[in-house]
Design a protein around this motif. Structure first.
Motif, mmCIF file in Angstrom:
data_model
loop_
_atom_site.group_PDB
_atom_site.id
_atom_site.type_symbol
_atom_site.label_atom_id
_atom_site.label_comp_id
_atom_site.label_asym_id
_atom_site.label_seq_id
_atom_site.Cartn_x
_atom_site.Cartn_y
_atom_site.Cartn_z
ATOM 1 N N ALA A 14 -0.652 4.039 11.120
ATOM 2 C CA ALA A 14 -0.135 3.480 9.867
ATOM 3 C C ALA A 14 -1.268 2.786 9.115
ATOM 4 O O ALA A 14 -1.936 1.908 9.663
ATOM 5 C CB ALA A 14 0.988 2.509 10.146
ATOM 6 N N VAL A 15 -1.496 3.203 7.872
ATOM 7 C CA VAL A 15 -2.538 2.570 7.060
ATOM 8 C C VAL A 15 -1.936 1.545 6.104
ATOM 9 O O VAL A 15 -2.633 0.661 5.615
ATOM 10 C CB VAL A 15 -3.368 3.616 6.283
ATOM 11 C CG1 VAL A 15 -4.174 4.472 7.243
ATOM 12 C CG2 VAL A 15 -2.483 4.488 5.400
ATOM 13 N N ILE A 16 -0.651 1.688 5.824
ATOM 14 C CA ILE A 16 0.078 0.705 5.011
ATOM 15 C C ILE A 16 1.403 0.396 5.700
ATOM 16 O O ILE A 16 2.158 1.306 6.036
ATOM 17 C CB ILE A 16 0.360 1.225 3.586
ATOM 18 C CG1 ILE A 16 -0.938 1.563 2.847
ATOM 19 C CG2 ILE A 16 1.165 0.206 2.789
ATOM 20 C CD1 ILE A 16 -0.719 2.184 1.476
ATOM 21 N N THR A 17 1.654 -0.876 5.935
ATOM 22 C CA THR A 17 2.927 -1.311 6.508
ATOM 23 C C THR A 17 3.546 -2.360 5.585
ATOM 24 O O THR A 17 2.900 -3.351 5.247
ATOM 25 C CB THR A 17 2.734 -1.916 7.915
ATOM 26 O OG1 THR A 17 2.141 -0.938 8.778
ATOM 27 C CG2 THR A 17 4.073 -2.346 8.495
ATOM 28 N N ILE A 18 4.767 -2.106 5.159
ATOM 29 C CA ILE A 18 5.486 -3.017 4.259
ATOM 30 C C ILE A 18 6.783 -3.438 4.939
ATOM 31 O O ILE A 18 7.571 -2.587 5.364
ATOM 32 C CB ILE A 18 5.801 -2.338 2.909
ATOM 33 C CG1 ILE A 18 4.523 -1.830 2.243
ATOM 34 C CG2 ILE A 18 6.542 -3.289 1.987
ATOM 35 C CD1 ILE A 18 4.767 -0.997 1.005
ATOM 36 N N GLY B 188 -4.912 -2.411 8.460
ATOM 37 C CA GLY B 188 -4.963 -3.422 9.503
ATOM 38 C C GLY B 188 -5.169 -4.841 9.018
ATOM 39 O O GLY B 188 -5.231 -5.772 9.825
ATOM 40 N N GLU B 189 -5.253 -5.043 7.712
ATOM 41 C CA GLU B 189 -5.493 -6.372 7.161
ATOM 42 C C GLU B 189 -4.233 -6.906 6.491
ATOM 43 O O GLU B 189 -3.629 -6.234 5.656
ATOM 44 C CB GLU B 189 -6.635 -6.324 6.145
ATOM 45 C CG GLU B 189 -6.996 -7.680 5.558
ATOM 46 C CD GLU B 189 -8.195 -7.615 4.620
ATOM 47 O OE1 GLU B 189 -8.380 -8.561 3.833
ATOM 48 O OE2 GLU B 189 -8.938 -6.616 4.665
ATOM 49 N N ASP B 190 -3.834 -8.103 6.860
ATOM 50 C CA ASP B 190 -2.696 -8.775 6.235
ATOM 51 C C ASP B 190 -3.148 -9.268 4.866
ATOM 52 O O ASP B 190 -3.940 -10.200 4.761
ATOM 53 C CB ASP B 190 -2.251 -9.943 7.109
ATOM 54 C CG ASP B 190 -1.008 -10.647 6.573
ATOM 55 O OD1 ASP B 190 -0.621 -10.362 5.421
ATOM 56 O OD2 ASP B 190 -0.447 -11.483 7.294
ATOM 57 N N TYR C 279 1.249 6.695 6.686
ATOM 58 C CA TYR C 279 0.269 7.098 7.685
ATOM 59 C C TYR C 279 -0.940 7.809 7.081
ATOM 60 O O TYR C 279 -0.882 8.363 5.975
ATOM 61 C CB TYR C 279 0.949 8.001 8.720
ATOM 62 C CG TYR C 279 2.137 7.323 9.370
ATOM 63 C CD1 TYR C 279 1.956 6.396 10.388
ATOM 64 C CD2 TYR C 279 3.436 7.586 8.923
ATOM 65 C CE1 TYR C 279 3.045 5.752 10.972
ATOM 66 C CE2 TYR C 279 4.527 6.943 9.501
ATOM 67 C CZ TYR C 279 4.320 6.029 10.524
ATOM 68 O OH TYR C 279 5.393 5.381 11.078
ATOM 69 N N ARG C 280 -2.017 7.769 7.842
ATOM 70 C CA ARG C 280 -3.248 8.426 7.426
ATOM 71 C C ARG C 280 -3.004 9.928 7.225
ATOM 72 O O ARG C 280 -2.359 10.575 8.045
ATOM 73 C CB ARG C 280 -4.336 8.201 8.484
ATOM 74 C CG ARG C 280 -5.720 8.659 8.072
ATOM 75 C CD ARG C 280 -6.761 8.265 9.108
ATOM 76 N NE ARG C 280 -6.816 6.821 9.316
ATOM 77 C CZ ARG C 280 -7.486 5.984 8.526
ATOM 78 N NH1 ARG C 280 -8.149 6.451 7.475
ATOM 79 N NH2 ARG C 280 -7.483 4.687 8.778
ATOM 80 N N GLY D 296 7.780 -11.238 1.902
ATOM 81 C CA GLY D 296 7.657 -10.101 2.804
ATOM 82 C C GLY D 296 6.250 -10.040 3.366
ATOM 83 O O GLY D 296 5.402 -10.884 3.066
ATOM 84 N N ALA D 297 5.997 -9.032 4.195
ATOM 85 C CA ALA D 297 4.689 -8.880 4.842
ATOM 86 C C ALA D 297 4.107 -7.514 4.523
ATOM 87 O O ALA D 297 4.816 -6.499 4.552
ATOM 88 C CB ALA D 297 4.829 -9.050 6.349
ATOM 89 N N ILE D 298 2.800 -7.485 4.200
ATOM 90 C CA ILE D 298 2.115 -6.236 3.872
ATOM 91 C C ILE D 298 0.795 -6.177 4.621
ATOM 92 O O ILE D 298 -0.014 -7.112 4.559
ATOM 93 C CB ILE D 298 1.840 -6.113 2.365
ATOM 94 C CG1 ILE D 298 3.130 -6.206 1.567
ATOM 95 C CG2 ILE D 298 1.120 -4.797 2.056
ATOM 96 C CD1 ILE D 298 2.915 -6.307 0.070
ATOM 97 N N SER D 299 0.576 -5.073 5.307
ATOM 98 C CA SER D 299 -0.686 -4.839 5.995
ATOM 99 C C SER D 299 -1.287 -3.533 5.474
ATOM 100 O O SER D 299 -0.594 -2.514 5.420
ATOM 101 C CB SER D 299 -0.457 -4.749 7.509
ATOM 102 O OG SER D 299 -1.645 -4.357 8.171
#
Length: 260
Positions: free
Chosen positions: A5-9, A67-69, A30-31, A61-64
């Protein structure tokens, strides 16, 4: 496609005054995916992208990203993303040389390196003759090509595209589509937003439809087609957003014209 996962929301919400624009978006991207991010005007598409780019705050909310928050204020991830906005926003008083070398140096590229790369990319897109001309003299299509070059000149891992084909001629559209395909083959992730449904349908490996601040569909075109029993992405879009008056409105429009 990678399972990384390159973006997680997680539970992304955003309000402008009393209006809640995003009502709890949850996504893992995902990549190597081409995400077709679609929805009617006002659905929250642009707000989502601007939050991911770090252009808008005030959300919950949370966004990564990579791998960076992003809530922690870091900028490392921004060096690995590119962006083509819907509205061309370029410093018209600069030349392409000045603009692209400035962008390249912002991303840490050496001046000669970015100059050589910029000239070559301009040549490949057929606009090398205006490399030292003021951008104010460019046509819309030339500005769009320049914008595309500026978004990829630092070889980003994630590319956000908002109506990237606007103003391009047919040959240039085919070139850009092939560029996107090759970027994906290299493991890049593309977040593609457009109102041109047939393009989204053809290039996207995954389509996410947002309506009224919420995700109402998420899957490949084939998966969405099977679920909705519709034949085209445009028909799926209309079904899921509840809009089915296009023929009626068009007929009334023409009737009004004929009555004048």
């Amino acid at each position: 496609m990678s399972t990384e996962a390159v973006i997680t929301i997680k539970d992304l919400k955003m309000s402008y005054g009393p209006k809640q624009v995003l009502k709890g978006i949850n996504l893992e991207i995902y990549r190597g995916q081409v995400i077709g991010y679609i929805g009617p005007n006002g659905a929250g598409k642009s707000t989502t992208v601007k939050i991911l780019l770090g252009l808008v705050d005030g959300y919950s909310g949370a966004i990564s990203i990579l791998g960076e928050d992003i809530d922690k204020g870091g900028v490392a991830y921004k060096r690995k993303i590119g962006y083509v906005p819907e509205t061309v926003e370029i410093y018209d008083n600069l030349t392409a040389y000045e603009y692209l070398t400035f962008i390249g140096e912002v991303y840490g590229l050496d001046l000669k390196q970015v100059d050589d790369k910029a000239k070559k990319l301009m040549s490949l897109l057929g606009i090398e003759e205006v490399y030292h001309s003021r951008i104010s003299s460019y046509s819309k299509g030339m500005k769009q090509k320049l914008l595309i070059i500026s978004s990829v000149i630092h070889n980003p891992d994630i590319l956000f595209l908002d109506e990237p084909l606007s103003g391009l001629d047919a040959n240039s559209v085919m070139i850009v589509k092939e560029i996107l395909a090759e970027l994906v083959a290299l493991g890049k992730t593309i977040f593609y937003s457009s109102h041109i449904m047939d393009v989204v349908e053809k290039i996207s490996s995954r389509i996410i439809l947002i309506n009224d601040g919420q995700i109402v569909a998420d899957g490949s075109f084939v998966e969405l087609k099977e679920k909705s029993k519709q034949g085209s992405l445009e028909q799926i879009f209309n079904q899921l957003t509840g809009f089915n008056k296009h023929k009626e409105i068009a007929h009334e429009f023409i009737t009004e014209l004929q009555g004048v």
